[in-house]
Design a protein around this motif. Sequence first.
Motif, PDB file in Angstrom:
ATOM      1  N   UNK A   2       4.001   7.870   7.035  1.00 54.82           N
ATOM      2  CA  UNK A   2       4.111   6.747   5.965  1.00 54.82           C
ATOM      3  C   UNK A   2       5.451   6.126   6.055  1.00 54.82           C
ATOM      4  N   UNK A   3       6.691   6.795   6.206  1.00 53.44           N
ATOM      5  CA  UNK A   3       7.967   6.254   6.399  1.00 53.44           C
ATOM      6  C   UNK A   3       7.870   5.414   7.640  1.00 53.44           C
ATOM      7  N   UNK A   4       7.465   5.787   8.614  1.00 58.44           N
ATOM      8  CA  UNK A   4       7.766   5.111   9.898  1.00 58.44           C
ATOM      9  C   UNK A   4       6.552   3.689   9.526  1.00 58.44           C
TER      10      UNK A   4
ATOM     11  N   UNK B  54       0.899  -1.362   0.020  1.00 64.27           N
ATOM     12  CA  UNK B  54      -0.044   0.001   0.010  1.00 64.27           C
ATOM     13  C   UNK B  54       0.746   1.267  -0.013  1.00 64.27           C
ATOM     14  N   UNK B  55       2.019   1.236   0.671  1.00 68.71           N
ATOM     15  CA  UNK B  55       2.807   2.218   0.857  1.00 68.71           C
ATOM     16  C   UNK B  55       3.490   2.419  -0.502  1.00 68.71           C
ATOM     17  N   UNK B  56       3.909   1.451  -1.332  1.00 64.22           N
ATOM     18  CA  UNK B  56       4.456   1.524  -2.728  1.00 64.22           C
ATOM     19  C   UNK B  56       3.776   2.216  -3.793  1.00 64.22           C
ATOM     20  N   UNK B  57       2.041   1.933  -3.451  1.00 67.40           N
ATOM     21  CA  UNK B  57       1.278   2.568  -4.182  1.00 67.40           C
ATOM     22  C   UNK B  57       1.013   3.906  -3.971  1.00 67.40           C
ATOM     23  N   UNK B  58       1.459   4.204  -2.699  1.00 63.53           N
ATOM     24  CA  UNK B  58       0.913   5.838  -2.300  1.00 63.53           C
ATOM     25  C   UNK B  58      -0.527   5.807  -2.024  1.00 63.53           C
TER      26      UNK B  58
ATOM     27  N   UNK C 140      -1.920   9.278   0.324  1.00 60.46           N
ATOM     28  CA  UNK C 140      -1.568  10.493  -0.175  1.00 60.46           C
ATOM     29  C   UNK C 140      -2.422  11.614  -0.362  1.00 60.46           C
ATOM     30  N   UNK C 141      -2.088  12.920  -0.339  1.00 60.66           N
ATOM     31  CA  UNK C 141      -2.861  14.012  -0.716  1.00 60.66           C
ATOM     32  C   UNK C 141      -2.988  14.014  -2.417  1.00 60.66           C
ATOM     33  N   UNK C 142      -1.758  13.908  -2.979  1.00 59.16           N
ATOM     34  CA  UNK C 142      -1.765  13.873  -4.268  1.00 59.16           C
ATOM     35  C   UNK C 142      -0.686  13.089  -4.667  1.00 59.16           C
ATOM     36  N   UNK C 143      -0.550  12.250  -5.928  1.00 62.01           N
ATOM     37  CA  UNK C 143       0.733  11.638  -6.146  1.00 62.01           C
ATOM     38  C   UNK C 143       0.454  11.423  -7.863  1.00 62.01           C
TER      39      UNK C 143
ATOM     40  N   UNK D 230       7.347   7.438  -8.590  1.00 57.09           N
ATOM     41  CA  UNK D 230       6.021   8.034  -8.176  1.00 57.09           C
ATOM     42  C   UNK D 230       6.435   9.313  -7.026  1.00 57.09           C
ATOM     43  N   UNK D 231       5.930  10.420  -7.462  1.00 56.26           N
ATOM     44  CA  UNK D 231       5.864  11.449  -6.345  1.00 56.26           C
ATOM     45  C   UNK D 231       4.860  11.576  -5.611  1.00 56.26           C
ATOM     46  N   UNK D 232       4.838  11.524  -4.228  1.00 54.85           N
ATOM     47  CA  UNK D 232       3.360  11.666  -3.477  1.00 54.85           C
ATOM     48  C   UNK D 232       3.897  12.760  -2.429  1.00 54.85           C
TER      49      UNK D 232
END
Length: 172
Positions: A68-70, A29-33, A36-39, A56-58
């Motif tokens: 998200x990183x944690x 799920x994190x890989x797919x962002x 996010x607010x926008x990606x 991908x820029x999220x």
Amino acid sequence: MSVNIEDSAPESENTFPPVSDTSCRTVLDTVEADDTTASVSSIFNWKDNIWPGTATLASYADDGAERAFQRLRKALKKCKSYSGVSNGGEYDAEVEVGKAPDIGDEAIAFRTVIPLKLSGEAEEALGGREEIFVRTGTSIAVFSQVQSERKGNFPRQVIEEQIERLRKAQRS
């Protein structure tokens, strides 16, 4: 800034492809962002390489990128392998955490390795992806490279250039 991961978003139940391990579901799920607010994503086709790469820029609100990183870091401690079903059928995958480049505010690297039984082949081949996550401020850039036999890395120079552009854009 200290971020409490206990009050982060719950793990998804709807990951595609569906997987057997909840910590690995969080990784995908994190890989797919997904939160996010926008990606935005781009595909890179390399000269002399049939395997594409993606970036991908999220963008996240408030401390969302840190959270998200944690979540990803915590999930990767538990996610070692999973089974799933994709458009190509059932598969088993192994997750290998690697050495991340020293760029951005923080970075994580890992590989997903999937044994593939190729049509007409007696032996299995290895397929998968390399994933490089880089957080810069409130954004996360994810660089992915499809691999065969653990070969195929997203060019580090391109990652460094993109992260420097992101850092400059955030300062403006």
